[in-house]
Design an enzyme around this catalytic site. Structure first.
Site, PDB file in Angstrom:
ATOM      1  N   GLY A  28       0.842  -1.179   0.000  1.00  0.00           N
ATOM      2  CA  GLY A  28       0.000   0.000   0.000  1.00  0.00           C
ATOM      3  C   GLY A  28       0.881   1.234   0.000  1.00  0.00           C
ATOM      4  CE1 TYR A  29       3.667   3.078  -3.902  1.00  0.00           C
ATOM      5  CE2 TYR A  29       1.829   1.566  -4.158  1.00  0.00           C
ATOM      6  CZ  TYR A  29       3.124   1.949  -4.469  1.00  0.00           C
ATOM      7  OH  TYR A  29       3.867   1.197  -5.340  1.00  0.00           O
ATOM      8  CB  ILE A  30       2.238   6.174   3.669  1.00  0.00           C
ATOM      9  CG1 ILE A  30       2.173   4.894   4.532  1.00  0.00           C
ATOM     10  CG2 ILE A  30       2.085   7.419   4.525  1.00  0.00           C
ATOM     11  CD1 ILE A  30       3.312   4.744   5.511  1.00  0.00           C
TER      12      ILE A  30
END
Length: 156
Positions: A28-30
């Protein structure tokens, strides 16, 4: 600064029988802002935090910093990620002096299979395996951070 130099290709034909290793990857991407991404990845029971900078004009080279982190920390950081998760299996395949990473995507990106090869320099020669198709280096649609926002299934 550590630089990632890689070329990316679509995959055609059979590749799995050539793999010497495979792992399921969830990431996932912060932050998925163009030119500066912060990624959390879980692979093989381990966690990783990666920061990537903007690609150069060719799309081949960019800053990359990666650090292994405890699995429980990666799982907690995944809760902070933007909506959308990348789910894929990565196959490692040797070709000459290089290793191709072939990613088979699932979920909203089902049907997409891409291969990447890391290089020491932008013009380093490498042997292309038979399964290598069209080059898509620098095409942002194929960046994982973009596939999270605009999945392959929506492209048609």
């Amino acid at each position: 600064m550590p630089q990632e130099i890689e070329r990316k290709f679509l995959v055609k034909g059979e590749y799995k029988s050539q793999a010497y290793s495979q792992d399921r990857i969830i990431q996932g991407y912060i932050s998925s802002a163009r030119g500066r991404t912060v990624r959390v990845r879980i692979r093989g029971g381990q966690g990783y935090l990666t920061i990537k900078g903007a690609s150069d004009a060719s799309g081949i080279s960019r800053y990359e910093w990666e650090k292994e982190i405890p699995l429980n920390e990666a799982e907690e950081l995944m809760k902070l990620c933007e909506p959308g998760v990348i789910d894929k299996t990565r196959y490692l395949i040797r070709s000459g002096n290089h290793v191709f990473e072939v990613d088979e995507f699932y979920g909203e990106n089902e049907g997409l299979v891409v291969a990447e090869v890391e290089l020491a320099s932008e013009n380093e020669p490498f042997e292309k395996p038979d399964f290598i198709g069209q080059e898509v280096t620098g095409d942002i649609r194929y960046y994982n951070s973009q596939l999270m926002k605009h999945p392959f299934k929506e492209w048609k």
